[in-house]
Design a protein around this motif. Sequence first.
Motif, PDB file in Angstrom:
ATOM      1  N   ARG A 145       0.846  -1.192   0.000  1.00 31.97           N
ATOM      2  CA  ARG A 145       0.000   0.000   0.000  1.00 31.97           C
ATOM      3  C   ARG A 145       0.885   1.247   0.000  1.00 31.97           C
ATOM      4  O   ARG A 145       2.016   1.243   0.473  1.00 31.97           O
ATOM      5  CB  ARG A 145      -0.920   0.014   1.221  1.00 31.97           C
ATOM      6  N   LEU A 146       0.323   2.342  -0.497  1.00 31.39           N
ATOM      7  CA  LEU A 146       1.058   3.592  -0.607  1.00 31.39           C
ATOM      8  C   LEU A 146       0.357   4.670   0.213  1.00 31.39           C
ATOM      9  O   LEU A 146      -0.814   4.962  -0.007  1.00 31.39           O
ATOM     10  CB  LEU A 146       1.119   4.015  -2.086  1.00 31.39           C
ATOM     11  N   LEU A 260      -0.075   4.818 -10.735  1.00 31.57           N
ATOM     12  CA  LEU A 260       0.638   3.662 -11.271  1.00 31.57           C
ATOM     13  C   LEU A 260       0.394   2.417 -10.428  1.00 31.57           C
ATOM     14  O   LEU A 260       0.329   1.298 -10.961  1.00 31.57           O
ATOM     15  CB  LEU A 260       2.134   3.965 -11.364  1.00 31.57           C
ATOM     16  N   PHE A 261       0.247   2.598  -9.122  1.00 29.97           N
ATOM     17  CA  PHE A 261      -0.056   1.473  -8.228  1.00 29.97           C
ATOM     18  C   PHE A 261      -1.436   0.887  -8.504  1.00 29.97           C
ATOM     19  O   PHE A 261      -1.652  -0.312  -8.304  1.00 29.97           O
ATOM     20  CB  PHE A 261      -0.013   1.954  -6.769  1.00 29.97           C
ATOM     21  N   SER A 267      -0.724  -6.237 -11.127  1.00 29.60           N
ATOM     22  CA  SER A 267      -0.314  -6.563  -9.760  1.00 29.60           C
ATOM     23  C   SER A 267       1.164  -6.280  -9.515  1.00 29.60           C
ATOM     24  O   SER A 267       1.672  -6.564  -8.433  1.00 29.60           O
ATOM     25  CB  SER A 267      -0.606  -8.037  -9.462  1.00 29.60           C
ATOM     26  N   THR A 268       1.848  -5.732 -10.506  1.00 29.31           N
ATOM     27  CA  THR A 268       3.270  -5.433 -10.379  1.00 29.31           C
ATOM     28  C   THR A 268       3.563  -4.091 -11.033  1.00 29.31           C
ATOM     29  O   THR A 268       3.028  -3.787 -12.114  1.00 29.31           O
ATOM     30  CB  THR A 268       4.128  -6.512 -11.070  1.00 29.31           C
ATOM     31  N   VAL A 284       5.711   3.445   1.054  1.00 33.69           N
ATOM     32  CA  VAL A 284       5.185   2.094   0.864  1.00 33.69           C
ATOM     33  C   VAL A 284       5.042   1.382   2.201  1.00 33.69           C
ATOM     34  O   VAL A 284       5.766   1.651   3.168  1.00 33.69           O
ATOM     35  CB  VAL A 284       6.095   1.270  -0.076  1.00 33.69           C
ATOM     36  N   SER A 285       4.100   0.430   2.242  1.00 32.48           N
ATOM     37  CA  SER A 285       3.827  -0.294   3.484  1.00 32.48           C
ATOM     38  C   SER A 285       4.820  -1.414   3.741  1.00 32.48           C
ATOM     39  O   SER A 285       4.982  -1.846   4.890  1.00 32.48           O
ATOM     40  CB  SER A 285       2.404  -0.867   3.442  1.00 32.48           C
TER      41      SER A 285
END
Length: 409
Positions: A145-146, A260-261, A267-268, A284-285
């Motif tokens: 997660r962001l 972009l996420f 998924s990448t 990022v998490s």
Amino acid sequence: MTTDVRVLRQADWDEWYENLLRAFGGVAESSEERALWNVLTEYDRSLGVWDGESCVGTAGAFSFRVTVPGGASVPAAGITAVSVAATHRRRGILTAMMRRQLDDIRTWGEPLAVLTASEPAIYGRFGYGIGTLQISAEIDTDRVRLSVPPGTDDVRLRYAVPAEVLDACEAVYARLVPQRPGMLARRSGWEGLGLLDSEDQRGGASPLQCVVAERDGEVVGYTRFRVKPEWGPTGHNGAVMMVDVEGLDPAVRAALWRFLFDIDLTSTLRTRGRPVDEAWQHMVSDIRRCQLRMKDSLHVRVVDVGAALEARTYQAPVDVVFEVEDSFCPWNEGRWRLTGDAKGAVCARTEDAPDLALSVRELGAAYLGGVSLASLAAGGAVRELRGGALAEASTAFTSVVAPWLPHGF
């Protein structure tokens, strides 16, 4: 040896370029990419080595300006297209081209030479030091997660045709150039590099896509990327292939990274060649699921010690005498006294006792502020001759932001 080193003539470019391609494996480029490099070639700054009627060596030098600590844009020769035919190894051709190039660069009055190396072990003997690093990542966006800063939701994003927003994107890039050492001021024609989109560059992904970020109707950031759709037994497994992302402030950059996420059916997120201190790493998490990889990027060669050290500023007051070793460019050898601070610097020859001893290679590595003189000393490459001089110089040479080369050449 009967070879002849001479300035490249336009009529010889095709043979010169074919020799270069063969040295890098012989895979043909798209007509679009070949045409761009033809236009960008600076013939009067390029060399060919000829054995009779055959080209057996190539080298070029773009006329760049590179940002240095303090924000100045300094002339630098961008060394490129270096190759020697496999039939002519171990005959001194590379050394002859390097010798001619550095002599020419000195006469052009350019204090720096820079390059990216296909084989990093080659260029140290010619005085180049690794001045910038870069990171690549493969981020598991299903599980990472962001977190974004305040103001991110105020940024408007929209898809755009890459060529139609090129000028606006270049304006964003130009505003960012003075803010980070190592960035190149793009001359006319270089903007085309960001639009190259041949099949061989896609790797099975989509044509190049672009999203721009806007605030109050003004373009304040952009990202260019491709999407590679993939499906597995459990569903989608697509990848976003980032080409570049730039923004004028943290909220803009965060909005673009979040986009972009979150692209559907992926998924990448794969990135390459990014600054080592880029903020997304702290947003990022789970950094482990980002699979960071680091490699060398810009190699720096100080061609004129005095002019180069005077061209940048320093994080803290510094007054040190360097004993510089440079057997390949002997005009640099000897003692140089550097005095400077955040406002400017003076560097001149001196007979005073040296405080630090190093080669021009280490000076190039530390020049942009991303490599510590102290770390080089710990590896035995810099010798402290006056107590306290190493800490003083290391602190002064540091850059607030990591130096970064935004694209190859």
